[in-house]
Design a protein around this motif. Structure first.
Motif, short mmCIF file in Angstrom:
data_model
loop_
_atom_site.label_atom_id
_atom_site.label_comp_id
_atom_site.label_asym_id
_atom_site.label_seq_id
_atom_site.Cartn_x
_atom_site.Cartn_y
_atom_site.Cartn_z
N ASP A 46 -69.96 10.11 5.83
CA ASP A 46 -68.38 10.29 5.65
C ASP A 46 -67.78 9.27 4.95
OD1 ASP A 46 -68.59 12.78 6.65
OD2 ASP A 46 -67.50 12.26 8.62
N GLU A 47 -68.27 7.83 5.37
CA GLU A 47 -67.95 6.54 4.80
C GLU A 47 -68.23 6.34 3.41
OE1 GLU A 47 -68.38 1.68 5.90
OE2 GLU A 47 -69.40 3.44 7.25
N LEU A 48 -69.26 6.77 3.15
CA LEU A 48 -69.96 6.58 1.66
C LEU A 48 -68.93 7.57 0.74
CD1 LEU A 48 -73.57 6.27 2.20
CD2 LEU A 48 -72.17 4.59 1.44
N GLU A 49 -68.88 8.64 1.31
CA GLU A 49 -67.90 9.78 0.50
C GLU A 49 -66.79 9.58 0.24
OE1 GLU A 49 -67.56 14.82 0.52
OE2 GLU A 49 -67.96 13.69 2.44
N GLU A 50 -66.16 8.71 1.11
CA GLU A 50 -64.82 8.37 1.14
C GLU A 50 -64.96 7.30 -0.16
OE1 GLU A 50 -60.74 7.92 0.83
OE2 GLU A 50 -61.88 9.39 2.02
N LEU A 51 -65.73 6.34 -0.27
CA LEU A 51 -65.93 5.40 -1.26
C LEU A 51 -66.01 5.95 -2.48
CD1 LEU A 51 -68.09 2.71 0.43
CD2 LEU A 51 -65.96 2.58 -0.10
N ILE A 52 -66.79 7.16 -2.77
CA ILE A 52 -67.18 7.88 -4.04
C ILE A 52 -65.70 8.40 -4.41
CG2 ILE A 52 -68.17 9.62 -4.97
CD1 ILE A 52 -70.70 9.44 -3.27
N LEU A 53 -64.98 8.88 -3.40
CA LEU A 53 -63.61 9.39 -3.64
C LEU A 53 -62.82 8.64 -4.25
CD1 LEU A 53 -62.91 11.80 -0.70
CD2 LEU A 53 -63.46 12.50 -3.22
N ALA A 76 -69.45 7.86 -10.92
CA ALA A 76 -69.21 8.92 -9.55
C ALA A 76 -70.09 9.97 -9.16
CB ALA A 76 -67.65 9.33 -9.95
N ASP A 77 -70.67 10.58 -10.30
CA ASP A 77 -71.58 11.40 -10.45
C ASP A 77 -73.07 10.87 -9.73
OD1 ASP A 77 -69.83 13.39 -11.29
OD2 ASP A 77 -70.65 13.41 -13.48
N GLU A 78 -73.24 9.66 -10.07
CA GLU A 78 -74.61 9.24 -9.83
C GLU A 78 -74.68 8.88 -8.39
OE1 GLU A 78 -75.55 7.53 -14.38
OE2 GLU A 78 -74.88 5.93 -12.94
N HIS A 79 -73.46 8.34 -7.86
CA HIS A 79 -73.28 7.71 -6.52
C HIS A 79 -73.28 8.98 -5.71
CE1 HIS A 79 -72.38 3.96 -8.20
NE2 HIS A 79 -72.43 3.58 -7.07
N SER A 80 -72.86 10.23 -6.09
CA SER A 80 -72.83 11.73 -5.48
C SER A 80 -74.30 11.92 -5.20
CB SER A 80 -71.99 12.51 -6.35
OG SER A 80 -70.53 12.39 -6.17
N ALA A 81 -74.98 11.85 -6.33
CA ALA A 81 -76.41 12.23 -6.36
C ALA A 81 -77.03 11.34 -5.02
CB ALA A 81 -77.08 11.94 -7.40
N ILE A 82 -77.05 9.97 -5.08
CA ILE A 82 -77.56 9.20 -4.25
C ILE A 82 -76.98 9.60 -2.75
CG2 ILE A 82 -77.49 6.82 -3.06
CD1 ILE A 82 -77.12 5.83 -6.14
N LEU A 83 -75.71 10.22 -2.42
CA LEU A 83 -75.20 10.37 -1.36
C LEU A 83 -75.96 11.75 -0.78
CD1 LEU A 83 -73.21 10.31 1.06
CD2 LEU A 83 -71.38 11.42 -0.59
N GLU A 84 -76.18 12.46 -1.84
CA GLU A 84 -76.88 13.92 -1.61
C GLU A 84 -78.18 13.75 -0.98
OE1 GLU A 84 -77.05 18.02 -1.01
OE2 GLU A 84 -75.29 16.87 -1.52
N ALA A 85 -78.71 12.91 -1.51
CA ALA A 85 -80.18 12.43 -1.03
C ALA A 85 -80.26 11.81 0.20
CB ALA A 85 -80.86 11.67 -2.08
#
Length: 248
Positions: A113-120, A186-195
């Protein structure tokens, strides 16, 4: 906001308190909440300032115990190696890819959740200031390094970000390519987060490497464009000199 980020200003103020003896060697710093109230900033800013101070060797962050002042190291910011943005990015692709792979095995739901907030925050920064996106980007990578559970990797990622933000020519190159790539970032960080969410170390490693591969290619394109502009500028000067000579 001034060129110096807010967390850097707070880090400098805390460092001054350390140098003046208000926070002597071995002392435990006040908690994030207390420091945030003292400096009238957010706890995230305090956390980033402490990460910066740890990278400088001024404090030690001990999980579950607190933050302690350490003996001042020999040297300082000038001790950073003289590297190029390309060399730094190549190192990041190796070190941070492994940090992501290790983090995938340790990460908790709260940390996700912390990483997701940073992507936002990165996404929101497209309509805000460059510093907002850069700060969120920095904290995203430092958080993954911390979650990796390997203090050596965490230290090296901290040093990487010192070079990224303190070496003028590295900072200049990154600024030239990161200013216009908010959506891709943002897209690339989202891919990292998904993994990481899938607890898949191989996918996390690949996603992080893909991020730096794209960044490296963008840097090459920017360097080629800059070189071409310089050639055109010199050609135009030669043309003007030639025309001026022929008029004599």
């Amino acid at each position: 906001m001034s060129e110096k980020r807010l967390y850097q200003t707070i880090a400098r103020e805390i460092r001054t308190l350390i140098d003046s003896g208000d926070f002597p060697v071995g002392a435990r710093l006040p908690g994030e909440r207390e420091l945030a109230e003292r400096f009238n900033v957010s706890r995230v800013t305090i956390r980033e300032a402490e990460i910066a101070l740890e990278a400088q060797g001024r404090i030690s962050i001990r999980t579950g115990s607190g933050v302690y002042v350490t003996r001042r190291p020999e040297g300082g910011p000038d001790a950073l190696p003289n590297v190029t943005a390309f060399e730094l990015t190549a190192a990041r692709a190796v070190i941070e890819a492994e940090a992501a792979a290790l983090a995938s095995a340790n990460i908790t739901d709260d940390q996700l959740d912390e990483l997701e907030e940073l992507i936002l925050s990165m996404s929101r920064a497209e309509n805000g200031t460059d510093s907002e996106g850069e700060d969120a980007d920095r904290l995203f990578h430092l958080t993954i390094a911390r979650i990796s559970g390997n203090p050596v990797i965490e230290y090296f990622v901290q040093m990487i970000w010192r070079m990224r933000t303190e070496l003028p020519r590295v900072k200049r190159v990154y600024a030239s390519v990161c200013k216009h790539d908010g959506e891709a970032r943002a897209d690339e960080h989202s891919a990292i987060l998904e993994a990481l969410r899938n607890r898949d170390p191989a996918a996390a490693r690949v996603a992080m490497r893909d991020h730096f591969h794209r960044l490296f290619e963008t840097m090459l394109e920017a360097a080629e464009s800059e070189a071409l502009s310089e050639v055109r500028r010199r050609t135009e000067l030669d043309r003007e000199r030639f025309l001026a000579t022929t008029r004599i």
